[in-house]
Scaffold this motif. Structure first.
Motif, PDB file in Angstrom:
ATOM      1  N   TRP A 160       0.849  -1.186   0.000  1.00 38.78           N
ATOM      2  CA  TRP A 160       0.000   0.000   0.000  1.00 38.78           C
ATOM      3  C   TRP A 160       0.886   1.238   0.000  1.00 38.78           C
ATOM      4  CZ3 TRP A 160      -0.396  -4.338   2.916  1.00 38.78           C
ATOM      5  CH2 TRP A 160      -1.475  -5.178   2.586  1.00 38.78           C
ATOM      6  N   LEU A 161       0.514   2.176  -0.861  1.00 38.87           N
ATOM      7  CA  LEU A 161       1.354   3.335  -1.159  1.00 38.87           C
ATOM      8  C   LEU A 161       0.825   4.599  -0.502  1.00 38.87           C
ATOM      9  CD1 LEU A 161       3.860   3.825  -3.050  1.00 38.87           C
ATOM     10  CD2 LEU A 161       2.219   4.669  -4.747  1.00 38.87           C
ATOM     11  N   THR A 162       1.734   5.351   0.121  1.00 33.90           N
ATOM     12  CA  THR A 162       1.398   6.668   0.679  1.00 33.90           C
ATOM     13  C   THR A 162       2.529   7.630   0.376  1.00 33.90           C
ATOM     14  OG1 THR A 162       2.356   6.020   2.816  1.00 33.90           O
ATOM     15  CG2 THR A 162      -0.029   5.775   2.561  1.00 33.90           C
ATOM     16  N   SER A 163       2.213   8.907   0.347  1.00 31.22           N
ATOM     17  CA  SER A 163       3.247   9.929   0.160  1.00 31.22           C
ATOM     18  C   SER A 163       3.788  10.353   1.524  1.00 31.22           C
ATOM     19  CB  SER A 163       2.682  11.135  -0.585  1.00 31.22           C
ATOM     20  OG  SER A 163       1.582  11.686   0.124  1.00 31.22           O
ATOM     21  N   VAL A 164       5.065  10.751   1.528  1.00 32.48           N
ATOM     22  CA  VAL A 164       5.718  11.155   2.779  1.00 32.48           C
ATOM     23  C   VAL A 164       6.304  12.546   2.579  1.00 32.48           C
ATOM     24  CG1 VAL A 164       7.314  10.486   4.602  1.00 32.48           C
ATOM     25  CG2 VAL A 164       6.339   8.734   3.094  1.00 32.48           C
ATOM     26  N   PRO A 165       5.521  13.598   2.786  1.00 37.15           N
ATOM     27  CA  PRO A 165       6.026  14.960   2.583  1.00 37.15           C
ATOM     28  C   PRO A 165       7.196  15.265   3.520  1.00 37.15           C
ATOM     29  CG  PRO A 165       3.625  14.921   2.764  1.00 37.15           C
ATOM     30  CD  PRO A 165       4.106  13.565   3.174  1.00 37.15           C
ATOM     31  N   GLY A 166       8.087  16.102   3.054  1.00 37.09           N
ATOM     32  CA  GLY A 166       9.201  16.559   3.886  1.00 37.09           C
ATOM     33  C   GLY A 166      10.438  15.694   3.846  1.00 37.09           C
ATOM     34  N   MET A 167      10.401  14.601   3.110  1.00 38.91           N
ATOM     35  CA  MET A 167      11.563  13.696   3.055  1.00 38.91           C
ATOM     36  C   MET A 167      12.390  13.873   1.789  1.00 38.91           C
ATOM     37  SD  MET A 167      10.509   9.977   4.615  1.00 38.91           S
ATOM     38  CE  MET A 167      12.187   9.375   4.297  1.00 38.91           C
ATOM     39  N   ALA A 168      11.978  14.779   0.909  1.00 42.21           N
ATOM     40  CA  ALA A 168      12.680  14.920  -0.364  1.00 42.21           C
ATOM     41  C   ALA A 168      12.897  16.394  -0.683  1.00 42.21           C
ATOM     42  CB  ALA A 168      11.885  14.248  -1.482  1.00 42.21           C
ATOM     43  N   ALA A 169      13.810  16.655  -1.597  1.00 42.40           N
ATOM     44  CA  ALA A 169      14.104  18.018  -2.031  1.00 42.40           C
ATOM     45  C   ALA A 169      12.932  18.582  -2.821  1.00 42.40           C
ATOM     46  CB  ALA A 169      15.374  18.012  -2.880  1.00 42.40           C
ATOM     47  N   PRO A 170      12.868  19.897  -2.968  1.00 44.11           N
ATOM     48  CA  PRO A 170      11.786  20.497  -3.763  1.00 44.11           C
ATOM     49  C   PRO A 170      11.739  19.907  -5.171  1.00 44.11           C
ATOM     50  CG  PRO A 170      12.984  22.191  -2.553  1.00 44.11           C
ATOM     51  CD  PRO A 170      13.747  20.912  -2.360  1.00 44.11           C
ATOM     52  N   GLY A 171      10.525  19.694  -5.641  1.00 40.24           N
ATOM     53  CA  GLY A 171      10.357  19.114  -6.969  1.00 40.24           C
ATOM     54  C   GLY A 171      10.332  17.601  -6.971  1.00 40.24           C
ATOM     55  N   ARG A 172      10.503  17.012  -5.795  1.00 35.45           N
ATOM     56  CA  ARG A 172      10.466  15.562  -5.678  1.00 35.45           C
ATOM     57  C   ARG A 172       9.595  15.160  -4.491  1.00 35.45           C
ATOM     58  NH1 ARG A 172      16.663  13.547  -7.116  1.00 35.45           N
ATOM     59  NH2 ARG A 172      16.721  14.501  -9.201  1.00 35.45           N
ATOM     60  N   MET A 173       9.190  13.896  -4.484  1.00 39.88           N
ATOM     61  CA  MET A 173       8.362  13.398  -3.390  1.00 39.88           C
ATOM     62  C   MET A 173       8.770  11.964  -3.064  1.00 39.88           C
ATOM     63  SD  MET A 173       5.911  13.716  -1.153  1.00 39.88           S
ATOM     64  CE  MET A 173       4.919  15.151  -1.631  1.00 39.88           C
ATOM     65  N   MET A 174       8.853  11.688  -1.782  1.00 44.53           N
ATOM     66  CA  MET A 174       9.136  10.339  -1.328  1.00 44.53           C
ATOM     67  C   MET A 174       7.822   9.597  -1.116  1.00 44.53           C
ATOM     68  SD  MET A 174      11.736   8.359  -0.698  1.00 44.53           S
ATOM     69  CE  MET A 174      13.133   9.395  -0.161  1.00 44.53           C
ATOM     70  N   LEU A 175       7.743   8.391  -1.670  1.00 42.25           N
ATOM     71  CA  LEU A 175       6.585   7.535  -1.465  1.00 42.25           C
ATOM     72  C   LEU A 175       6.995   6.352  -0.604  1.00 42.25           C
ATOM     73  CD1 LEU A 175       4.987   7.455  -5.033  1.00 42.25           C
ATOM     74  CD2 LEU A 175       4.556   9.052  -3.158  1.00 42.25           C
ATOM     75  N   ARG A 176       6.074   5.918   0.235  1.00 36.46           N
ATOM     76  CA  ARG A 176       6.314   4.783   1.122  1.00 36.46           C
ATOM     77  C   ARG A 176       5.434   3.618   0.703  1.00 36.46           C
ATOM     78  NH1 ARG A 176       4.032   2.541   5.785  1.00 36.46           N
ATOM     79  NH2 ARG A 176       5.530   1.780   7.344  1.00 36.46           N
ATOM     80  N   LEU A 177       6.050   2.473   0.478  1.00 35.87           N
ATOM     81  CA  LEU A 177       5.305   1.264   0.137  1.00 35.87           C
ATOM     82  C   LEU A 177       5.342   0.328   1.338  1.00 35.87           C
ATOM     83  CD1 LEU A 177       3.771  -0.333  -2.071  1.00 35.87           C
ATOM     84  CD2 LEU A 177       5.977  -1.368  -2.694  1.00 35.87           C
ATOM     85  N   GLU A 178       4.208   0.199   2.007  1.00 38.03           N
ATOM     86  CA  GLU A 178       4.090  -0.758   3.112  1.00 38.03           C
ATOM     87  C   GLU A 178       3.930  -2.150   2.517  1.00 38.03           C
ATOM     88  OE1 GLU A 178       1.067  -1.939   6.792  1.00 38.03           O
ATOM     89  OE2 GLU A 178       0.786  -0.065   5.677  1.00 38.03           O
ATOM     90  N   VAL A 179       4.844  -3.040   2.847  1.00 34.71           N
ATOM     91  CA  VAL A 179       4.897  -4.341   2.193  1.00 34.71           C
ATOM     92  C   VAL A 179       3.797  -5.265   2.698  1.00 34.71           C
ATOM     93  CG1 VAL A 179       6.322  -6.394   1.783  1.00 34.71           C
ATOM     94  CG2 VAL A 179       7.375  -4.122   1.820  1.00 34.71           C
ATOM     95  N   GLY A 180       3.062  -5.859   1.734  1.00 28.27           N
ATOM     96  CA  GLY A 180       2.037  -6.832   2.083  1.00 28.27           C
ATOM     97  C   GLY A 180       2.384  -8.226   1.626  1.00 28.27           C
ATOM     98  N   GLU A 181       3.122  -8.308   0.503  1.00 31.74           N
ATOM     99  CA  GLU A 181       3.459  -9.607  -0.056  1.00 31.74           C
ATOM    100  C   GLU A 181       4.705  -9.481  -0.913  1.00 31.74           C
ATOM    101  OE1 GLU A 181       0.391 -11.262  -2.456  1.00 31.74           O
ATOM    102  OE2 GLU A 181       1.293 -13.256  -2.555  1.00 31.74           O
ATOM    103  N   VAL A 182       5.531 -10.532  -0.901  1.00 26.87           N
ATOM    104  CA  VAL A 182       6.773 -10.560  -1.671  1.00 26.87           C
ATOM    105  C   VAL A 182       6.819 -11.861  -2.459  1.00 26.87           C
ATOM    106  CG1 VAL A 182       9.289 -10.729  -1.507  1.00 26.87           C
ATOM    107  CG2 VAL A 182       8.056  -9.109  -0.062  1.00 26.87           C
ATOM    108  N   TYR A 183       7.180 -11.754  -3.737  1.00 29.09           N
ATOM    109  CA  TYR A 183       7.301 -12.955  -4.570  1.00 29.09           C
ATOM    110  C   TYR A 183       8.502 -12.779  -5.496  1.00 29.09           C
ATOM    111  CZ  TYR A 183       6.115 -16.828  -7.679  1.00 29.09           C
ATOM    112  OH  TYR A 183       6.157 -17.994  -8.392  1.00 29.09           O
ATOM    113  N   VAL A 184       9.275 -13.828  -5.669  1.00 25.23           N
ATOM    114  CA  VAL A 184      10.457 -13.776  -6.525  1.00 25.23           C
ATOM    115  C   VAL A 184      10.508 -15.018  -7.404  1.00 25.23           C
ATOM    116  CG1 VAL A 184      11.941 -14.865  -4.772  1.00 25.23           C
ATOM    117  CG2 VAL A 184      12.968 -13.446  -6.555  1.00 25.23           C
ATOM    118  N   ASP A 185      10.951 -14.831  -8.634  1.00 28.77           N
ATOM    119  CA  ASP A 185      11.129 -15.925  -9.592  1.00 28.77           C
ATOM    120  C   ASP A 185      12.466 -15.686 -10.274  1.00 28.77           C
ATOM    121  OD1 ASP A 185      10.991 -17.937 -11.422  1.00 28.77           O
ATOM    122  OD2 ASP A 185       9.153 -17.266 -12.402  1.00 28.77           O
ATOM    123  N   ASP A 186      13.488 -16.458  -9.881  1.00 23.57           N
ATOM    124  CA  ASP A 186      14.841 -16.178 -10.357  1.00 23.57           C
ATOM    125  C   ASP A 186      15.608 -17.464 -10.633  1.00 23.57           C
ATOM    126  OD1 ASP A 186      15.332 -17.150  -7.820  1.00 23.57           O
ATOM    127  OD2 ASP A 186      16.136 -15.281  -7.011  1.00 23.57           O
TER     128      ASP A 186
END
Length: 226
Positions: A95-121
């Motif tokens: 689930w994705l949310t924005s995190v104001p104040g963590m990035a320089a002007p003109g950019r935005m930090m987004l936080r992805l709360e992990v719910g599931e992980v899958y890998v195929d390698d």
């Protein structure tokens, strides 16, 4: 063998390409959904930096308190020229949310709360719980793997080819050997020619840094030369 959580954590912290797939913005150009940087927080959450005008940022900002589903898709491509270069993919959904104040002007930090992980390698496929992902460590060679594989390929090709001696009759005459993947447990080589297959060459014990890797590689090459 590294766990699915560790393998995914390694890919997240590598230089592999990644794209953020966000509900409602599938029509956006893929390059607009590529994070500028990515990192992992103390609780396993992912922090993804985007230009402030990115569709992902607009979607996360407009969602506010609603849960906005998103998936970070990572594609791992071998850093050397070899048939079938895609070594694997990983998907981190949550689930994705924005995190104001963590990035320089003109950019935005987004936080992805992990719910599931899958890998195929190259190891196979597997999944991991968020707690496993949060507690996993990336492979200690992840920051150096690209450079090391390219060096092995360009400067030690003869020695890499010599590893075929450890495989007996498995390698057809005229096969080429390309170092495909490197981790703390060993080296994976792709043999191409009459038939294409991979072989793992395990180190005597896992390595924790480049110094230990050099010793392990010398041991491996000496075994093949003997």
């Amino acid at each position: 063998m590294p766990s699915a959580a560790e393998r995914t954590r390694t890919l997240v912290q590598s230089t592999c390409s990644a794209v953020l797939l966000v509900t409602g913005v599938e029509a956006a150009l893929s390059d607009q959904l590529v994070p500028l940087t990515r990192s992992t927080g103390p609780d396993g959450e992912l922090y993804l930096l985007f230009p402030a005008a990115s569709p992902a940022v607009r979607a996360a900002t407009h969602a506010q308190d609603d849960e906005l589903a998103a998936v970070l898709e990572i594609t791992d491509v071998a850093p050397v020229s070899v048939p079938h270069r895609i070594r694997g993919r990983a998907w981190v959904s949550g689930w994705l949310t924005s995190v104001p104040g963590m990035a320089a002007p003109g950019r935005m930090m987004l936080r992805l709360e992990v719910g599931e992980v899958y890998v195929d390698d190259l190891w196979g496929h597997g999944s991991a719980e968020p707690e496993e992902f949060a507690g996993a460590d990336p492979d200690p060679l992840v920051a150096h793997e690209t450079e090391l594989l390219q060096h092995l390929h360009s400067a030690h090709g003869e020695q890499v080819s010599g590893l075929s001696g450890l495989l007996g009759d498995r390698v057809p005459d005229g096969s080429a050997a390309v170092p495909l993947a490197l981790d703390r447990f060993g080296l994976r080589v792709r043999f191409t020619g009459a038939r294409c297959f991979d072989a793992r060459f395990d180190f005597p014990e896992p390595v924790s840094d480049v110094t230990g890797l050099r010793r392990a590689m010398h041991t491996l090459f000496d075994a093949a030369g003997g």
